[in-house]
Design an enzyme around this catalytic site. Structure first.
Site, PDB file in Angstrom:
ATOM      1  N   TYR A   1       3.370 -12.766  -6.996  1.00  0.00           N
ATOM      2  CA  TYR A   1       3.906 -11.562  -6.349  1.00  0.00           C
ATOM      3  C   TYR A   1       5.320 -11.362  -6.886  1.00  0.00           C
ATOM      4  O   TYR A   1       6.160 -12.239  -6.786  1.00  0.00           O
ATOM      5  CB  TYR A   1       3.971 -11.746  -4.825  1.00  0.00           C
ATOM      6  CG  TYR A   1       2.634 -11.760  -4.123  1.00  0.00           C
ATOM      7  CD1 TYR A   1       1.865 -12.923  -4.055  1.00  0.00           C
ATOM      8  CD2 TYR A   1       2.133 -10.607  -3.513  1.00  0.00           C
ATOM      9  CE1 TYR A   1       0.637 -12.937  -3.400  1.00  0.00           C
ATOM     10  CE2 TYR A   1       0.896 -10.617  -2.843  1.00  0.00           C
ATOM     11  CZ  TYR A   1       0.165 -11.785  -2.808  1.00  0.00           C
ATOM     12  OH  TYR A   1      -1.050 -11.799  -2.156  1.00  0.00           O
TER      13      TYR A   1
ATOM     14  N   TYR B   1      -0.548 -16.027   5.823  1.00  0.00           N
ATOM     15  CA  TYR B   1      -1.303 -15.705   4.603  1.00  0.00           C
ATOM     16  C   TYR B   1      -2.687 -16.369   4.625  1.00  0.00           C
ATOM     17  O   TYR B   1      -3.677 -15.733   4.262  1.00  0.00           O
ATOM     18  CB  TYR B   1      -0.527 -16.155   3.358  1.00  0.00           C
ATOM     19  CG  TYR B   1      -1.042 -15.556   2.062  1.00  0.00           C
ATOM     20  CD1 TYR B   1      -2.049 -16.190   1.339  1.00  0.00           C
ATOM     21  CD2 TYR B   1      -0.540 -14.349   1.571  1.00  0.00           C
ATOM     22  CE1 TYR B   1      -2.541 -15.634   0.155  1.00  0.00           C
ATOM     23  CE2 TYR B   1      -1.020 -13.794   0.382  1.00  0.00           C
ATOM     24  CZ  TYR B   1      -2.024 -14.444  -0.318  1.00  0.00           C
ATOM     25  OH  TYR B   1      -2.516 -13.894  -1.478  1.00  0.00           O
TER      26      TYR B   1
ATOM     27  N   HIS C   1      -7.658 -21.428  -3.617  1.00  0.00           N
ATOM     28  CA  HIS C   1      -6.255 -21.413  -4.054  1.00  0.00           C
ATOM     29  C   HIS C   1      -5.400 -22.062  -2.979  1.00  0.00           C
ATOM     30  O   HIS C   1      -5.506 -21.705  -1.810  1.00  0.00           O
ATOM     31  CB  HIS C   1      -5.786 -19.972  -4.307  1.00  0.00           C
ATOM     32  CG  HIS C   1      -6.168 -19.446  -5.653  1.00  0.00           C
ATOM     33  ND1 HIS C   1      -5.345 -18.645  -6.395  1.00  0.00           N
ATOM     34  CD2 HIS C   1      -7.290 -19.610  -6.389  1.00  0.00           C
ATOM     35  CE1 HIS C   1      -5.924 -18.352  -7.541  1.00  0.00           C
ATOM     36  NE2 HIS C   1      -7.118 -18.911  -7.563  1.00  0.00           N
TER      37      HIS C   1
ATOM     38  N   LYS D   1      -4.872  -8.682   3.696  1.00  0.00           N
ATOM     39  CA  LYS D   1      -5.412  -8.795   5.059  1.00  0.00           C
ATOM     40  C   LYS D   1      -6.533  -7.806   5.383  1.00  0.00           C
ATOM     41  O   LYS D   1      -7.249  -7.963   6.373  1.00  0.00           O
ATOM     42  CB  LYS D   1      -4.268  -8.585   6.074  1.00  0.00           C
ATOM     43  CG  LYS D   1      -3.278  -9.724   6.104  1.00  0.00           C
ATOM     44  CD  LYS D   1      -3.918 -11.011   6.577  1.00  0.00           C
ATOM     45  CE  LYS D   1      -3.147 -12.238   6.102  1.00  0.00           C
ATOM     46  NZ  LYS D   1      -4.034 -13.220   5.515  1.00  0.00           N
TER      47      LYS D   1
ATOM     48  N   PRO E   1      -2.200  -3.535   1.105  1.00  0.00           N
ATOM     49  CA  PRO E   1      -2.890  -4.718   0.558  1.00  0.00           C
ATOM     50  C   PRO E   1      -1.976  -5.899   0.213  1.00  0.00           C
ATOM     51  O   PRO E   1      -2.443  -6.968  -0.137  1.00  0.00           O
ATOM     52  CB  PRO E   1      -3.579  -4.179  -0.684  1.00  0.00           C
ATOM     53  CG  PRO E   1      -2.941  -2.884  -0.983  1.00  0.00           C
ATOM     54  CD  PRO E   1      -2.340  -2.367   0.260  1.00  0.00           C
TER      55      PRO E   1
HETATM   56  P1  FAS Z   1     -15.141   0.120   3.760  1.00  0.00           P
HETATM   57  O1  FAS Z   1     -14.289   1.347   3.585  1.00  0.00           O
HETATM   58  O2  FAS Z   1     -15.170  -0.904   2.689  1.00  0.00           O
HETATM   59  O3  FAS Z   1     -16.663   0.549   3.996  1.00  0.00           O
HETATM   60  C1  FAS Z   1     -16.975   1.662   4.806  1.00  0.00           C
HETATM   61  C2  FAS Z   1     -18.281   2.234   4.309  1.00  0.00           C
HETATM   62  O4  FAS Z   1     -18.658   3.298   5.166  1.00  0.00           O
HETATM   63  C3  FAS Z   1     -18.160   2.813   2.902  1.00  0.00           C
HETATM   64  O5  FAS Z   1     -19.172   2.281   2.076  1.00  0.00           O
HETATM   65  C4  FAS Z   1     -18.312   4.310   3.118  1.00  0.00           C
HETATM   66  O6  FAS Z   1     -19.015   4.936   2.045  1.00  0.00           O
HETATM   67  C5  FAS Z   1     -19.128   4.384   4.385  1.00  0.00           C
HETATM   68  N1  FAS Z   1     -18.923   5.603   5.151  1.00  0.00           N
HETATM   69  C6  FAS Z   1     -17.778   6.300   5.325  1.00  0.00           C
HETATM   70  N2  FAS Z   1     -17.988   7.380   6.101  1.00  0.00           N
HETATM   71  C7  FAS Z   1     -19.328   7.376   6.430  1.00  0.00           C
HETATM   72  C8  FAS Z   1     -20.168   8.225   7.208  1.00  0.00           C
HETATM   73  N3  FAS Z   1     -19.680   9.305   7.811  1.00  0.00           N
HETATM   74  N4  FAS Z   1     -21.486   7.908   7.315  1.00  0.00           N
HETATM   75  C9  FAS Z   1     -21.979   6.793   6.713  1.00  0.00           C
HETATM   76  N5  FAS Z   1     -21.244   5.948   5.966  1.00  0.00           N
HETATM   77  C10 FAS Z   1     -19.928   6.245   5.827  1.00  0.00           C
HETATM   78  N6  FAS Z   1      -8.042  -5.373   1.183  1.00  0.00           N
HETATM   79  C11 FAS Z   1      -7.572  -6.587   0.807  1.00  0.00           C
HETATM   80  O7  FAS Z   1      -7.649  -7.539   1.599  1.00  0.00           O
HETATM   81  N7  FAS Z   1      -7.018  -6.752  -0.450  1.00  0.00           N
HETATM   82  C12 FAS Z   1      -6.961  -5.719  -1.356  1.00  0.00           C
HETATM   83  O8  FAS Z   1      -6.483  -5.894  -2.460  1.00  0.00           O
HETATM   84  C13 FAS Z   1      -7.453  -4.460  -1.001  1.00  0.00           C
HETATM   85  N8  FAS Z   1      -7.436  -3.406  -1.890  1.00  0.00           N
HETATM   86  C14 FAS Z   1      -7.929  -2.187  -1.492  1.00  0.00           C
HETATM   87  C15 FAS Z   1      -7.938  -1.077  -2.378  1.00  0.00           C
HETATM   88  C16 FAS Z   1      -8.434   0.178  -1.965  1.00  0.00           C
HETATM   89  C17 FAS Z   1      -8.414   1.343  -2.930  1.00  0.00           C
HETATM   90  C18 FAS Z   1      -8.922   0.347  -0.653  1.00  0.00           C
HETATM   91  C19 FAS Z   1      -9.418   1.694  -0.171  1.00  0.00           C
HETATM   92  C20 FAS Z   1      -8.921  -0.741   0.230  1.00  0.00           C
HETATM   93  C21 FAS Z   1      -8.440  -2.007  -0.196  1.00  0.00           C
HETATM   94  N9  FAS Z   1      -8.457  -3.119   0.648  1.00  0.00           N
HETATM   95  C22 FAS Z   1      -7.986  -4.328   0.294  1.00  0.00           C
HETATM   96  C23 FAS Z   1      -8.980  -3.008   1.956  1.00  0.00           C
HETATM   97  C24 FAS Z   1     -10.489  -3.075   1.856  1.00  0.00           C
HETATM   98  O9  FAS Z   1     -10.853  -4.275   1.213  1.00  0.00           O
HETATM   99  C25 FAS Z   1     -11.023  -2.940   3.245  1.00  0.00           C
HETATM  100  O10 FAS Z   1     -10.290  -3.720   4.171  1.00  0.00           O
HETATM  101  C26 FAS Z   1     -12.467  -3.288   3.325  1.00  0.00           C
HETATM  102  O11 FAS Z   1     -13.151  -2.499   2.398  1.00  0.00           O
HETATM  103  C27 FAS Z   1     -12.901  -3.021   4.755  1.00  0.00           C
HETATM  104  O12 FAS Z   1     -14.263  -3.019   4.783  1.00  0.00           O
HETATM  105  P2  FAS Z   1     -15.067  -1.976   5.726  1.00  0.00           P
HETATM  106  O13 FAS Z   1     -14.461  -2.011   7.080  1.00  0.00           O
HETATM  107  O14 FAS Z   1     -16.488  -2.298   5.536  1.00  0.00           O
HETATM  108  O15 FAS Z   1     -14.705  -0.528   5.151  1.00  0.00           O
HETATM  109  C1  PHB Z   2      -6.531  -8.646  -5.439  1.00  0.00           C
HETATM  110  O1  PHB Z   2      -6.851  -9.624  -6.148  1.00  0.00           O
HETATM  111  O2  PHB Z   2      -7.101  -7.532  -5.511  1.00  0.00           O
HETATM  112  C2  PHB Z   2      -5.401  -8.829  -4.433  1.00  0.00           C
HETATM  113  C3  PHB Z   2      -4.939 -10.111  -4.167  1.00  0.00           C
HETATM  114  C4  PHB Z   2      -3.909 -10.274  -3.245  1.00  0.00           C
HETATM  115  C5  PHB Z   2      -3.359  -9.162  -2.623  1.00  0.00           C
HETATM  116  C6  PHB Z   2      -3.843  -7.880  -2.896  1.00  0.00           C
HETATM  117  C7  PHB Z   2      -4.871  -7.710  -3.812  1.00  0.00           C
HETATM  118  O3  PHB Z   2      -2.333  -9.334  -1.743  1.00  0.00           O
END
Ligand code: FAS
Ligand code: PHB
Length: 390
Positions: free
Chosen positions: A201, A385, A72, A297, A293
């Site tokens: 957005y 961005y 994009h 980032k 989000p």
């Molecule tokens: P994660 O949380 O993905 O992974 C951590 C892992 O550790 C999980 O699988 C968990 O089960 C495991 N774990 C936890 N405790 C443990 C323990 N005690 N023992 C063993 N394992 C354990 N980021 C964006 O850039 N754009 C978005 O739109 C966006 N939307 C999001 C929506 C939600 C609901 C959430 C929660 C996050 C969102 N994020 C978004 C951020 C997300 O993408 C994170 O930045 C990304 O998952 C980070 O990856 P990890 O650091 O691997 O953490």
């Molecule tokens: C998404 O596609 O999940 C998304 C994209 C951009 C954002 C947040 C979430 O800033």
């Protein structure tokens, strides 16, 4: 068991680190508390910075991303009847972002680890990092009624915001910075064609809304909701009706609605833990920081943490140098705080803040007016961005 790096957490951070280390002949074991299906059932990020795209390709996991992902070169901001395109590519000197779901990337990483004999333990319970201050740390975990111990050189805490790793740093050492926003995001995934070829957005008096996508027939939409909202209070029809009220007129008329295949509410917070290392434990990804989000980032910050940490571990084993490990926390935090600022700025710019004074609201509108009228302001948005340099 014995390994060089014990990785707690089998999300994108832990899996990417394990893959990069493997390619350099460094052994690791990933301990994940949930099942693989559970991890792959989470719908999260959708936008990858160039830095993460480069890392995925270098890790030999980029084939499906390059086939199914979509570069994009810009996105729209809609505000008070106006709709302005932010020309990321033109404003950032040619950089773009890749739209490719975190879920897909996580699946690609799992498949690569399987093909290369990666050691991943799912449903590992009570994972406990031990002896962090010594040069012989270890991790214990329980599974099937048995207790296991993994002796290692280093422990990577990639276990997300609710993990055990950050809690293992003594309170006397750990400093935490947090801002909780007075709203959340209600997100829907639907098998419908996206309303626009690029993200939109939307700043609206009813609240923020985002139109995103995963592919030509998989759309991702979000609306700002109150922080104590419950997803069961929202039928699909209610979601679509509210979303349309927050979109520009043409988008509201053209949007194709359909049944949600995933619907969830995410709270919004900014959070940073310092330091990101303690003895032989190194935090990476959501274990060390959380961003709202809005600026896309979260996953991308996890990537730069893994870049710095993997380079430091490779230097330890291949160059007998520990400077990278010593510098890891300070180096990663410099980029983390800049992404924290951008995510806070974009969230403040685009959301409706119930407690805002009239002055605050006028400031928000003026910030948008200035952004729409200043190339310098748009350049600043664009360079953040697409992702600041590693
Ligand atoms: P994660 O949380 O993905 O992974 C951590 C892992 O550790 C999980 O699988 C968990 O089960 C495991 N774990 C936890 N405790 C443990 C323990 N005690 N023992 C063993 N394992 C354990 N980021 C964006 O850039 N754009 C978005 O739109 C966006 N939307 C999001 C929506 C939600 C609901 C959430 C929660 C996050 C969102 N994020 C978004 C951020 C997300 O993408 C994170 O930045 C990304 O998952 C980070 O990856 P990890 O650091 O691997 O953490
Ligand atoms: C998404 O596609 O999940 C998304 C994209 C951009 C954002 C947040 C979430 O800033």
């Amino acid at each position: 068991m014995q390994t060089q790096v014990a990785i707690i957490g089998g999300g994108p951070s832990g899996l990417l680190l394990s893959q990069i280390l493997h390619l350099r002949g460094i052994s690791s074991i990933v301990l994940e508390q949930k099942s693989r299906n559970y991890v792959l059932g989470r719908i999260r990020a959708g936008v990858l910075e160039q830095g993460l795209v480069d890392m995925v390709r270098a890790a030999g996991v980029g084939e499906r991303m390059d086939k199914e992902g979509h570069p994009h070169s810009g996105f729209d901001i809609a505000f008070h009847g106006q709709r302005k395109r932010i020309d990321l590519e033109g404003l950032s000197g040619g950089k773009t972002v890749m739209v490719y779901g975190q879920t897909e990337l996580t699946l690609d990483l799992y498949e690569a680890r399987d093909q290369m004999g990666g050691h991943i333990v799912h449903e590992a319970e009570n994972v406990t990092p031990c002896e962090l201050e010594t040069d012989r740390p270890y991790v214990t975990y329980e599974k099937g009624g048995n207790i296991y111990r993994i002796d290692c050189d280093f422990i990577a805490g990639c276990d997300g915001f609710h993990g055990v790793s950050r809690q293992s740093i003594p309170k006397s050492v750990l400093r935490e910075y947090e801002k909780v926003y007075p709203f959340g995001w209600l997100g829907v995934l639907s098998k419908t064609p996206p309303v626009s070829s690029e993200l939109i957005y939307n700043h609206n008096d009813r609240g923020f809304a985002l139109c995103s996508m995963r592919n030509a027939n998989l759309s991702r939409y979000y609306i700002q909701c109150s922080m104590n909202e419950r997803v069961e209070n929202w039928s699909d029809e209610q979601f679509w009706e509210e979303l349309k009220k927050r979109l520009p007129e043409q988008a509201a008329q053209e949007i194709v609605t359909g049944p949600s295949i995933e619907k969830s509410i995410a709270p919004l917070r900014s959070f940073v833990a310092e330091p990101l290392s303690y003895g032989r434990l190194f935090l990476a990804g959501d274990a060390g920081h959380i961003v709202p989000p809005t600026g896309a980032k979260g996953l991308n910050l996890a990537a730069s943490d893994i870049y710095y940490l993997s380079e430091a571990l490779i230097d330890h084993y291949k160059k007998k140098s520990d400077q990278g490990l010593k510098d890891y926390s300070e180096k990663a935090l410099k980029r983390i705080w800049k992404a924290m600022r951008f995510s806070w700025w974009m969230t403040t710019l685009l959301h409706k803040f119930p407690q805002n004074s009239e002055f605050d609201n006028r400031m928000q509108e003026t910030e948008l007016d200035y952004l729409f009228s200043s190339e310098a302001a748009q350049k600043a948005l664009a360079e953040n961005y697409v992702g600041l340099p590693y």
